[in-house]
Write a protein that holds these residues in place. Structure first.
Motif, PDB file in Angstrom:
ATOM      1  N   SER A  98      73.230  -2.267  24.549  1.00 54.77           N
ATOM      2  CA  SER A  98      73.287  -2.557  25.975  1.00 54.77           C
ATOM      3  C   SER A  98      72.894  -4.008  26.169  1.00 54.77           C
ATOM      4  O   SER A  98      71.819  -4.415  25.736  1.00 54.77           O
ATOM      5  CB  SER A  98      72.312  -1.652  26.740  1.00 54.77           C
ATOM      6  OG  SER A  98      71.996  -2.213  27.986  1.00 54.77           O
ATOM      7  N   PRO A  99      73.729  -4.849  26.811  1.00 58.70           N
ATOM      8  CA  PRO A  99      73.357  -6.244  27.008  1.00 58.70           C
ATOM      9  C   PRO A  99      72.028  -6.405  27.729  1.00 58.70           C
ATOM     10  O   PRO A  99      71.233  -7.267  27.396  1.00 58.70           O
ATOM     11  CB  PRO A  99      74.520  -6.808  27.833  1.00 58.70           C
ATOM     12  CG  PRO A  99      75.684  -5.937  27.474  1.00 58.70           C
ATOM     13  CD  PRO A  99      75.092  -4.564  27.276  1.00 58.70           C
ATOM     14  N   ALA A 100      71.768  -5.559  28.719  1.00 59.43           N
ATOM     15  CA  ALA A 100      70.505  -5.671  29.446  1.00 59.43           C
ATOM     16  C   ALA A 100      69.334  -5.404  28.520  1.00 59.43           C
ATOM     17  O   ALA A 100      68.312  -6.079  28.569  1.00 59.43           O
ATOM     18  CB  ALA A 100      70.491  -4.699  30.620  1.00 59.43           C
ATOM     19  N   ALA A 101      69.485  -4.393  27.647  1.00 59.88           N
ATOM     20  CA  ALA A 101      68.394  -4.073  26.727  1.00 59.88           C
ATOM     21  C   ALA A 101      68.178  -5.187  25.718  1.00 59.88           C
ATOM     22  O   ALA A 101      67.095  -5.356  25.190  1.00 59.88           O
ATOM     23  CB  ALA A 101      68.691  -2.763  25.988  1.00 59.88           C
ATOM     24  N   ALA A 102      69.202  -5.958  25.439  1.00 59.33           N
ATOM     25  CA  ALA A 102      69.084  -7.032  24.463  1.00 59.33           C
ATOM     26  C   ALA A 102      68.449  -8.287  25.033  1.00 59.33           C
ATOM     27  O   ALA A 102      68.238  -9.247  24.332  1.00 59.33           O
ATOM     28  CB  ALA A 102      70.471  -7.384  23.900  1.00 59.33           C
ATOM     29  N   GLY A 103      68.126  -8.244  26.340  1.00 56.98           N
ATOM     30  CA  GLY A 103      67.381  -9.361  26.907  1.00 56.98           C
ATOM     31  C   GLY A 103      68.224 -10.320  27.718  1.00 56.98           C
ATOM     32  O   GLY A 103      67.819 -11.436  28.003  1.00 56.98           O
ATOM     33  N   ASP A 131      62.889   4.082  25.038  1.00 57.04           N
ATOM     34  CA  ASP A 131      63.193   3.681  26.412  1.00 57.04           C
ATOM     35  C   ASP A 131      62.138   2.698  26.920  1.00 57.04           C
ATOM     36  O   ASP A 131      62.452   1.709  27.581  1.00 57.04           O
ATOM     37  CB  ASP A 131      63.232   4.903  27.332  1.00 57.04           C
ATOM     38  CG  ASP A 131      64.529   5.702  27.207  1.00 57.04           C
ATOM     39  OD1 ASP A 131      65.498   5.167  26.637  1.00 57.04           O
ATOM     40  OD2 ASP A 131      64.560   6.830  27.692  1.00 57.04           O
ATOM     41  N   ALA A 132      60.865   2.992  26.628  1.00 58.05           N
ATOM     42  CA  ALA A 132      59.778   2.112  27.064  1.00 58.05           C
ATOM     43  C   ALA A 132      59.874   0.748  26.389  1.00 58.05           C
ATOM     44  O   ALA A 132      59.645  -0.293  27.021  1.00 58.05           O
ATOM     45  CB  ALA A 132      58.435   2.765  26.782  1.00 58.05           C
ATOM     46  N   ILE A 133      60.218   0.740  25.105  1.00 53.41           N
ATOM     47  CA  ILE A 133      60.386  -0.527  24.386  1.00 53.41           C
ATOM     48  C   ILE A 133      61.542  -1.322  24.990  1.00 53.41           C
ATOM     49  O   ILE A 133      61.456  -2.551  25.162  1.00 53.41           O
ATOM     50  CB  ILE A 133      60.623  -0.272  22.885  1.00 53.41           C
ATOM     51  CG1 ILE A 133      59.356   0.306  22.244  1.00 53.41           C
ATOM     52  CG2 ILE A 133      61.052  -1.554  22.168  1.00 53.41           C
ATOM     53  CD1 ILE A 133      59.568   0.867  20.853  1.00 53.41           C
ATOM     54  N   ALA A 134      62.626  -0.640  25.346  1.00 49.22           N
ATOM     55  CA  ALA A 134      63.769  -1.322  25.951  1.00 49.22           C
ATOM     56  C   ALA A 134      63.394  -1.954  27.283  1.00 49.22           C
ATOM     57  O   ALA A 134      63.827  -3.073  27.597  1.00 49.22           O
ATOM     58  CB  ALA A 134      64.919  -0.333  26.139  1.00 49.22           C
ATOM     59  N   ALA A 174      69.159  -1.424  19.650  1.00 47.15           N
ATOM     60  CA  ALA A 174      69.704  -1.151  20.978  1.00 47.15           C
ATOM     61  C   ALA A 174      68.689  -1.385  22.083  1.00 47.15           C
ATOM     62  O   ALA A 174      69.058  -1.590  23.238  1.00 47.15           O
ATOM     63  CB  ALA A 174      70.219   0.283  21.044  1.00 47.15           C
ATOM     64  N   THR A 175      67.402  -1.379  21.763  1.00 48.02           N
ATOM     65  CA  THR A 175      66.391  -1.685  22.773  1.00 48.02           C
ATOM     66  C   THR A 175      66.282  -3.179  23.033  1.00 48.02           C
ATOM     67  O   THR A 175      65.687  -3.593  24.029  1.00 48.02           O
ATOM     68  CB  THR A 175      64.998  -1.183  22.348  1.00 48.02           C
ATOM     69  OG1 THR A 175      64.518  -1.971  21.247  1.00 48.02           O
ATOM     70  CG2 THR A 175      65.018   0.286  21.967  1.00 48.02           C
ATOM     71  N   GLY A 176      66.788  -3.994  22.124  1.00 47.28           N
ATOM     72  CA  GLY A 176      66.619  -5.434  22.218  1.00 47.28           C
ATOM     73  C   GLY A 176      65.469  -5.959  21.393  1.00 47.28           C
ATOM     74  O   GLY A 176      65.256  -7.167  21.324  1.00 47.28           O
ATOM     75  N   ALA A 177      64.690  -5.076  20.776  1.00 47.85           N
ATOM     76  CA  ALA A 177      63.585  -5.520  19.929  1.00 47.85           C
ATOM     77  C   ALA A 177      64.127  -6.131  18.644  1.00 47.85           C
ATOM     78  O   ALA A 177      65.132  -5.683  18.095  1.00 47.85           O
ATOM     79  CB  ALA A 177      62.652  -4.361  19.617  1.00 47.85           C
TER      80      ALA A 177
END
Length: 275
Positions: free
Chosen positions: A8-13, A88-91, A122-125
């Protein structure tokens, strides 16, 4: 699509057509911040507010605490929280800050290495901790078995084009006290083995004696992460060549303690009015 699903682009920051590249840029930044003698300071967070506070203080990266996150979500530590809820929280944390995020994943929440890499990315981490204790029993895992896990995670990351920063936690100093020389030897042995398996950094949690820290720093062959102790001493750790300093759940517990004291003070103040 849920944040812990596929990319998810949003999750990737941020908004980008190539979120994997965004995560990899953060991973490159995070890895470069591990400088022996000029350590990366990571006051571990548990939600978006604490993550934003860390960034507002001027720190260049964010790390989560599994114990703090589990408690804030209503679960005990030790992989008791549902992994989807944790991810989800990490994202949300990764989306709330514009800096690299590294997540405490205990021993992987029973995910396969490929699943761990895909769902974490996928969370962006851009990185994660993996520890060598069994979350269910607390027993130290065989070093060869843990090295295999780290190698499999590194291979899965390579296959998926993810430049994951791996911090290998070493739990030897969480065991009952034994012969100091043997304990130090085992810690160094594990550090070298985990680095050879693909870990970017090694984290002998609980190690605090300056001479022992210096020896691990000299012998590990990898950047060393040390847990901060209450009362400071961060400059001393930097002088020993430490490359990364974590706080674990200490700040979360301090915040909870302050909240509990504030509530108790308020209740004591109104008690005479409402017997």
């Amino acid at each position: 699509m849920k944040p812990h699903g596929r990319w998810s682009p949003a999750a990737a920051g941020g908004q980008t057509s190539d979120p994997a590249a965004a995560v990899n840029r953060h991973a490159a930044t995070l890895r470069e911040l591990h400088r022996p003698g000029t350590p990366l300071l990571l006051p571990n967070v548990w939600d978006c507010s604490s993550a934003r506070a860390v960034v507002a203080a001027g720190l260049p990266a964010v790390a989560t605490s599994s114990a703090a996150m589990a408690d804030s979500l209503g679960y005990r530590d030790g992989e008791a929280a549902p992994v989807g809820l944790l991810l989800d929280a990490i994202a949300r944390i990764a989306a709330a800050v514009g800096v690299p995020v590294t997540a405490d994943l205990e021993r992987g929440y029973r995910m396969t290495p490929a699943e761990l890499v895909e769902r974490l990315a996928a969370t962006g981490a851009a990185g994660c901790n993996l520890e060598d204790s069994d979350p269910g029993t607390g027993e130290l895992v065989d070093a060869g078995r843990q090295a295999d896990l780290l190698a499999e995670v590194r291979a899965a990351a390579h296959d998926q084009g993810i430049d994951l920063v791996l911090n290998a936690r070493i739990d030897t100093y969480l065991r009952p006290a034994g012969d100091p020389a043997a304990l130090l030897d085992e810690t160094v042995r594990r550090a070298r083995r985990y680095h050879a398996a693909g870990a970017d950094c090694v984290y002998p949690i609980g190690l605090s004696a300056p001479d022992a820290v210096a020896e691990v720093v000299a012998a590990a062959g990898a950047p060393v992460n040390i847990l901060a102790r209450s009362g400071g001493g961060l400059g001393g750790l930097a002088a020993l060549g430490v490359a990364r300093i974590s706080f674990g759940p200490h700040l979360y517990r301090a915040c909870r303690s302050h909240l509990e004291q504030q509530v108790a003070d308020y209740l004591a103040d109104v008690a005479p009015v409402h017997p």
